[in-house]
Motif scaffolding. Structure first.
Motif, short mmCIF file in Angstrom:
data_model
loop_
_atom_site.label_atom_id
_atom_site.label_comp_id
_atom_site.label_asym_id
_atom_site.label_seq_id
_atom_site.Cartn_x
_atom_site.Cartn_y
_atom_site.Cartn_z
N GLN A 109 0.83 -1.20 0.00
CA GLN A 109 0.00 0.00 0.00
C GLN A 109 0.87 1.26 0.00
N PRO A 110 0.36 2.36 -0.54
CA PRO A 110 1.16 3.59 -0.63
C PRO A 110 1.59 4.10 0.74
N ALA A 111 2.80 4.61 0.83
CA ALA A 111 3.30 5.18 2.08
C ALA A 111 2.35 6.27 2.57
N GLY A 112 2.10 6.26 3.87
CA GLY A 112 1.21 7.26 4.46
C GLY A 112 -0.25 6.88 4.44
N SER A 113 -0.61 5.78 3.79
CA SER A 113 -2.01 5.37 3.75
C SER A 113 -2.39 4.63 5.03
N ALA A 114 -3.67 4.33 5.17
CA ALA A 114 -4.18 3.68 6.38
C ALA A 114 -5.03 2.48 6.00
N PRO A 115 -4.41 1.38 5.57
CA PRO A 115 -5.17 0.20 5.14
C PRO A 115 -5.95 -0.44 6.29
N VAL A 116 -7.00 -1.15 5.92
CA VAL A 116 -7.87 -1.84 6.87
C VAL A 116 -7.92 -3.31 6.50
N VAL A 117 -7.56 -4.17 7.45
CA VAL A 117 -7.69 -5.61 7.29
C VAL A 117 -8.82 -6.05 8.20
N TYR A 118 -9.84 -6.71 7.65
CA TYR A 118 -11.05 -6.96 8.42
C TYR A 118 -11.51 -8.40 8.26
N ALA A 119 -12.37 -8.82 9.21
CA ALA A 119 -12.90 -10.18 9.19
C ALA A 119 -14.24 -10.26 8.48
N THR A 120 -15.12 -9.28 8.74
CA THR A 120 -16.45 -9.28 8.13
C THR A 120 -16.87 -7.87 7.76
N ALA A 121 -17.57 -7.72 6.65
CA ALA A 121 -18.10 -6.42 6.25
C ALA A 121 -19.62 -6.43 6.18
N GLY A 122 -20.24 -7.60 6.26
CA GLY A 122 -21.70 -7.69 6.18
C GLY A 122 -22.16 -9.02 6.73
N PRO A 123 -23.46 -9.15 6.97
CA PRO A 123 -23.99 -10.40 7.54
C PRO A 123 -23.63 -11.63 6.71
N ASP A 124 -23.52 -11.49 5.40
CA ASP A 124 -23.20 -12.64 4.55
C ASP A 124 -21.77 -13.14 4.74
N ASP A 125 -20.92 -12.31 5.36
CA ASP A 125 -19.53 -12.70 5.59
C ASP A 125 -19.35 -13.57 6.83
N LEU A 126 -20.38 -13.63 7.67
CA LEU A 126 -20.24 -14.33 8.94
C LEU A 126 -20.08 -15.83 8.71
N VAL A 127 -18.95 -16.36 9.15
CA VAL A 127 -18.66 -17.79 9.04
C VAL A 127 -18.22 -18.27 10.41
N SER A 128 -18.95 -19.22 10.98
CA SER A 128 -18.61 -19.65 12.34
C SER A 128 -17.64 -20.83 12.36
N GLU A 129 -17.71 -21.69 11.33
CA GLU A 129 -16.84 -22.87 11.31
C GLU A 129 -16.33 -23.15 9.90
N VAL A 130 -15.14 -23.72 9.84
CA VAL A 130 -14.57 -24.24 8.60
C VAL A 130 -13.99 -25.61 8.92
N ASP A 131 -14.42 -26.61 8.20
CA ASP A 131 -13.97 -27.99 8.44
C ASP A 131 -14.19 -28.39 9.89
N GLY A 132 -15.27 -27.89 10.49
CA GLY A 132 -15.59 -28.24 11.88
C GLY A 132 -14.80 -27.47 12.92
N ALA A 133 -13.90 -26.58 12.51
CA ALA A 133 -13.09 -25.79 13.44
C ALA A 133 -13.64 -24.38 13.54
N PRO A 134 -13.64 -23.77 14.73
CA PRO A 134 -14.17 -22.41 14.87
C PRO A 134 -13.31 -21.39 14.14
N VAL A 135 -13.97 -20.44 13.50
CA VAL A 135 -13.26 -19.43 12.71
C VAL A 135 -12.73 -18.30 13.57
N ALA A 136 -13.51 -17.85 14.57
CA ALA A 136 -13.15 -16.64 15.32
C ALA A 136 -11.74 -16.69 15.91
N PRO A 137 -11.36 -17.75 16.64
CA PRO A 137 -10.00 -17.75 17.19
C PRO A 137 -8.92 -17.83 16.12
N ALA A 138 -9.23 -18.47 14.99
CA ALA A 138 -8.26 -18.51 13.89
C ALA A 138 -8.04 -17.13 13.30
#
Length: 411
Positions: A295-324
């Motif tokens: 990203q350009p120097a001086g910018s303020a990038p955002v790394v996020y887990a969810t942006a909307g209700p459709d992004d909510l994922v509680s498990e993957v392969d039976g393992a909880p997503v939140a702690p991962a």
């Protein structure tokens, strides 16, 4: 000295903000860290930040007891148990068992219960907790994945968590002033007393009434009424700016999703891949770090887990997503701070904040300027000796433009 125990890291800074606002020289101590006698001597209040809100009950109680013992060894003669203003808990705890343990240790027979924080829309009226104009049970907290809040009367939330009686004091008594509240507390037969508080003046009244109590409990709002110790103002300096400013966002709350959406209009944004976070966290950390560095120097990038209700994922392969996801975000922050790419870091979400602070090896947070109600900048040093400026944000707090406006406070 006032000693406080907070059940998550964002709540600890929230309380410290309120104490600093009314004149306390205050620092947040992370878990088992000891700042040493020289640092403690310059403080009026110490807040111990735990990551205990959703821990197993026995673990939360033990951690809180250790924190209380240390605070008392450091000279604390009054104790403050800080929990979320939405009273996040289940019928098993952890608020009730922790309050029982702390009250027992301090010999407290009456403890106020005051979660209200009117600045963020949390009020208590006729014993019921409101979030804005909605009862707690009708707010988004009803669907919280770990602590779904399906009742609103605070006494009914606390009663299953403790063997002790829970009583209430109504707003009419509060509006008669501190003496009336002290009398009502003295006359109460319950160990715990829920007090109506619908605005900051009510909290100031309550704070004045319990200023000398051995134990109080509540959200951060109660600190508004605690007396100013009259000591010199604390000084504070941010870390020198790095190449980039970074937001790491693990919260899935509605407020945080709005903040991500607002930031995406002007700032670079990237979502964590939940499947990759579970299956190969090292590779996902490397991907996120690579993207941030592009990203350009001086910018303020955002790394996020969810942006909307459709992004909510509680498990993957039976393992909880939140702690991962927490692990991935914490690892990303650690590496980018360690190499000097980032020295100013905003973290959204209580659990994520705890994971990031632990990964950085931070032991002490010096409280700096307020960004928004319940959110401030803090100065810290990592285990590797890097100066870093941190803001730790509860998921439900802050204006929609927070991820862009927060940086203006440091300009």
């Amino acid at each position: 000295m006032l000693g406080a125990v907070a059940d998550d890291f964002t709540g600890a800074t929230d309380l410290a903000i309120m104490l600093r606002r009314n004149g306390h020289r205050v620092a947040v101590v992370i878990e088992e860290h000891d700042p040493g006698p020289a640092v403690r001597a310059g403080l009026d209040a110490v807040v111990v930040a735990l990551k205990s809100r959703t821990a197993p009950v026995a673990e939360a109680v033990a951690a809180s007891e250790r924190a209380v013992d240390r605070l008392r060894d450091w000279g604390a003669d009054r104790l403050y148990v800080k929990y979320c203003s939405t009273f996040d808990s289940t019928d098993r705890g952890n608020i009730g068992p922790v309050l029982d343990a702390v009250a027992d240790r301090a010999g407290a027979t009456t403890v106020v219960v005051a979660p209200a924080l009117p600045a963020n829309g949390r009020t208590v009226y006729q014993g019921h907790l409101f979030v804005g104009a909605e009862l707690l049970e009708n707010s988004p907290m009803r669907h919280h994945p770990l602590t779904p809040m399906t009742r609103s009367r605070v006494a009914e939330l606390l009663a299953p968590q403790t063997p002790h009686a829970v009583e209430e004091i109504g707003l009419a008594t509060v509006r008669r002033g501190p003496d009336a509240v002290r009398t009502a507390l003295a006359d109460s037969a319950g160990r715990y007393v829920v007090v109506d508080t619908v605005d900051d003046d009510d909290l100031r009244t309550l704070g004045a009434a319990v200023a000398d109590a051995p134990v109080v409990s509540g959200g951060s709002g109660l600190a508004l009424g605690l007396p100013d110790p009259g000591t010199p103002a604390d000084d504070w300096r941010p870390a020198a700016p790095g190449t980039l400013r970074l937001t790491l966002c693990g919260s899935a709350s509605a407020a945080t999703r709005r903040q991500v959406a607002d930031a995406a209009r002007t700032a670079p944004t990237l979502r964590v891949d939940p499947a990759a976070a579970v299956r190969d966290p090292g590779a996902e950390i490397a991907r996120l770090i690579g993207w941030v560095r592009e990203q350009p120097a001086g910018s303020a990038p955002v790394v996020y887990a969810t942006a909307g209700p459709d992004d909510l994922v509680s498990e993957v392969d039976g393992a909880p997503v939140a702690p991962a996801v927490e692990t991935v975000l914490a690892g990303t922050g650690r590496e980018l701070v360690a190499d000097g790419t980032v020295s100013r870091l905003l973290v959204a979400g209580g659990e994520t904040s705890g994971a990031v602070v632990r990964a950085l090896g931070v032991g002490l947070l010096r409280i700096g300027p307020e960004i928004a109600p319940g959110i401030c900048w803090t100065a810290a040093e990592t285990a590797g000796g890097r100066a870093v400026t941190l803001a730790l944000k509860s998921g439900n707090f802050g204006p929609d433009d927070l991820f862009t406006s927060a940086w203006e406070v440091l300009a």
